[in-house]
Design an enzyme around this catalytic site. Structure first.
Site, mmCIF file in Angstrom:
data_model
loop_
_atom_site.group_PDB
_atom_site.id
_atom_site.type_symbol
_atom_site.label_atom_id
_atom_site.label_comp_id
_atom_site.label_asym_id
_atom_site.label_seq_id
_atom_site.Cartn_x
_atom_site.Cartn_y
_atom_site.Cartn_z
ATOM 1 N NE ARG A 104 -4.169 0.237 2.131
ATOM 2 C CZ ARG A 104 -5.013 0.586 1.446
ATOM 3 N NH1 ARG A 104 -5.501 -0.627 0.689
ATOM 4 N NH2 ARG A 104 -5.825 1.369 2.239
ATOM 5 C CB SER A 135 -18.073 4.576 6.406
ATOM 6 O OG SER A 135 -16.405 4.126 7.617
ATOM 7 C CG HIS A 171 -7.246 5.357 12.055
ATOM 8 N ND1 HIS A 171 -8.103 6.215 11.503
ATOM 9 C CD2 HIS A 171 -6.960 6.195 13.758
ATOM 10 C CE1 HIS A 171 -8.916 5.976 12.315
ATOM 11 N NE2 HIS A 171 -8.894 6.372 13.467
ATOM 12 C CG ASN A 229 -19.684 9.670 2.298
ATOM 13 O OD1 ASN A 229 -19.745 8.682 0.808
ATOM 14 N ND2 ASN A 229 -18.874 9.079 3.398
ATOM 15 C CD GLU A 250 -22.839 4.847 -1.498
ATOM 16 O OE1 GLU A 250 -24.784 5.006 -0.824
ATOM 17 O OE2 GLU A 250 -22.453 4.849 -2.724
ATOM 18 C CB CYS A 308 12.761 -1.436 21.662
ATOM 19 S SG CYS A 308 13.321 -1.512 20.077
ATOM 20 C CD GLN A 316 -12.048 8.742 9.721
ATOM 21 O OE1 GLN A 316 -12.099 7.602 10.342
ATOM 22 N NE2 GLN A 316 -12.815 8.939 9.626
ATOM 23 C CG ASN A 317 -6.909 9.323 4.325
ATOM 24 O OD1 ASN A 317 -8.302 8.647 4.798
ATOM 25 N ND2 ASN A 317 -7.471 10.197 3.768
ATOM 26 C CB CYS A 344 13.514 -4.155 16.433
ATOM 27 S SG CYS A 344 14.568 -2.681 17.189
HETATM 28 P P1 OAD Z 1 -14.051 3.774 4.528
HETATM 29 O O1 OAD Z 1 -13.780 2.754 4.534
HETATM 30 O O2 OAD Z 1 -15.012 2.748 5.925
HETATM 31 O O3 OAD Z 1 -15.083 4.633 3.670
HETATM 32 C C1 OAD Z 1 -14.939 5.249 3.215
HETATM 33 C C2 OAD Z 1 -15.599 6.699 3.097
HETATM 34 O O4 OAD Z 1 -15.499 7.182 1.835
HETATM 35 C C3 OAD Z 1 -17.660 5.983 2.079
HETATM 36 O O5 OAD Z 1 -18.527 6.408 3.364
HETATM 37 C C4 OAD Z 1 -17.659 5.906 0.899
HETATM 38 O O6 OAD Z 1 -19.466 6.260 0.760
HETATM 39 C C5 OAD Z 1 -17.043 7.366 0.724
HETATM 40 N N1 OAD Z 1 -16.508 7.505 -0.776
HETATM 41 C C6 OAD Z 1 -15.927 6.689 -1.883
HETATM 42 N N2 OAD Z 1 -16.127 7.125 -2.728
HETATM 43 C C7 OAD Z 1 -15.650 8.301 -1.995
HETATM 44 C C8 OAD Z 1 -15.213 10.042 -2.853
HETATM 45 N N3 OAD Z 1 -14.995 9.566 -3.614
HETATM 46 N N4 OAD Z 1 -15.247 11.164 -2.396
HETATM 47 C C9 OAD Z 1 -15.708 11.269 -1.356
HETATM 48 N N5 OAD Z 1 -16.653 9.702 -0.193
HETATM 49 C C10 OAD Z 1 -16.344 8.390 -0.819
HETATM 50 O O7 OAD Z 1 -13.036 4.346 5.341
HETATM 51 P P2 OAD Z 1 -12.935 4.821 6.874
HETATM 52 O O8 OAD Z 1 -14.178 5.757 7.487
HETATM 53 O O9 OAD Z 1 -11.981 6.302 6.576
HETATM 54 O O10 OAD Z 1 -8.336 2.279 10.418
HETATM 55 O O11 OAD Z 1 -12.387 3.963 7.647
HETATM 56 C C11 OAD Z 1 -12.259 4.826 8.883
HETATM 57 C C12 OAD Z 1 -10.988 3.579 9.632
HETATM 58 O O12 OAD Z 1 -11.422 2.236 9.059
HETATM 59 C C13 OAD Z 1 -10.004 4.094 8.744
HETATM 60 O O13 OAD Z 1 -9.133 4.873 8.791
HETATM 61 C C14 OAD Z 1 -9.268 2.582 8.976
HETATM 62 C C15 OAD Z 1 -10.330 2.041 9.088
HETATM 63 O O14 OAD Z 1 -10.544 0.724 9.377
HETATM 64 C C16 OAD Z 1 -7.663 1.903 10.488
HETATM 65 O O15 OAD Z 1 -7.089 1.258 10.308
HETATM 66 C C17 OAD Z 1 -7.917 2.233 12.333
#
Ligand code: OAD
Length: 262
Positions: A75, A208, A128, A232, A234, A139, A110-111, A165
């Site tokens: 990634r 989401s 995150h 969003n 959705e 460590c 969160q990205n 490490c």
């Molecule tokens: P999600 O994958 O849960 O949600 C992505 C959101 O982006 C959805 O609501 C989609 O509808 C929306 N989406 C898709 N295309 C889009 C666009 N072109 N413009 C705007 N919105 C769009 O991702 P996150 O909510 O970021 O955490 O997830 C939160 C956390 O869950 C992440 O940071 C990660 C994950 O597991 C960890 O790894 C701890």
């Protein structure tokens, strides 16, 4: 009652024009138009049997460190191979213009990617963590690694083990990201809370709203009756606390907002 529309309305344009301190919570959706898959999308290659939620845990790393390590390294390559999109650019532009007027636009994400920064914005907090830094599981010392040699557009056929490490010699390296059930970096969360409390407009873009505690941040704005606008395509877990929900891609809608703020 949330007002929904597919383009920015006069009400939203008015909020954008008068806002002096804006806080923006972003999620995977803002990077989707750059080609970075969101967390709820199907995985490919070595990971097609797994969801992102299956891989982003301490247990997954302990059960199969190579599988999880390679997912994150790949990634990294993918993120390095793509470019920020008009949504990232719009926020960077808006931030620069508010700062020129002694205002502020605080980006809380969160990205784990660096696309906000590569678009020229400053990020207040990566809730995150960052996919580009690593630390020892034992460590906790940070470790620098060369960039992974994968083709970001094609998942690798084989996994690689996480390196040992170099400091303590017994732990292995892990990505410096927050996994499910782990604590968020306290300073980033406090800074995010303060920015939302002092904002006169809060945007929630491309998330989401499922993962806590990040998803609770917009509630701080709701308590203070600060206008809340979601971007969003959705409906989400957070839609019902919004004043406005703009249903469309962030690249288009954020560009419209920034145009309105001029
Ligand atoms: P999600 O994958 O849960 O949600 C992505 C959101 O982006 C959805 O609501 C989609 O509808 C929306 N989406 C898709 N295309 C889009 C666009 N072109 N413009 C705007 N919105 C769009 O991702 P996150 O909510 O970021 O955490 O997830 C939160 C956390 O869950 C992440 O940071 C990660 C994950 O597991 C960890 O790894 C701890």
């Amino acid at each position: 009652m949330v007002k929904e529309s597919e383009a920015i309305t006069d009400d939203v344009a008015e909020l954008v024009t008068s806002a002096h301190r804006v806080a923006v919570l972003t999620g995977a959706g803002i990077s989707a138009e750059s080609g970075v898959p969101t967390f709820r999308e199907a995985q490919t290659g070595l990971w097609e049997r797994f969801s992102a939620e299956d891989l982003a845990t301490v247990e997954a790393f302990e059960n199969d460190p190579a599988l999880v390590w390679t997912w994150y390294r790949w990634r990294q390559s993918l993120i390095q191979a793509v470019e920020p999109n008009p949504g990232h650019a719009a926020l960077a532009d808006w931030q620069a213009r508010l700062r020129a007027r002694q205002g502020e636009l605080s980006i809380i994400t969160q990205n784990v990617d660096d696309l906000h920064e590569r678009a020229g914005a400053e990020v207040l907090g990566h809730l995150h963590g960052s996919i580009f830094t690593h630390r020892c599981v034992d460590c906790a010392e940070p470790a620098e690694l060369p960039a992974p040699q994968y083709n970001g557009f094609e998942p690798p056929a084989e996994s690689e083990h996480p390196p040992p490490c170099a400091v303590c010699g017994h732990g292995v390296l892990r990505p410096n990201v927050v996994w499910f059930a782990e604590m968020l970096p306290a300073e980033a969360f406090e800074d995010a809370s303060a920015a939302i409390r002092s904002a006169d407009l809060v945007l929630v873009v491309g998330t989401s709203g499922i993962v806590q505690p990040a998803a609770s941040l917009p509630l701080l704005a709701m308590e203070r009756r600060t206008p809340l606008v979601e971007v969003n395509p959705e409906p989400t877990e957070l839609t019902e606390v919004m004043d406005y929900s703009l249903r469309g891609p962030s690249g288009t809608l954020l560009a419209q907002m920034v145009q309105a703020s001029r």
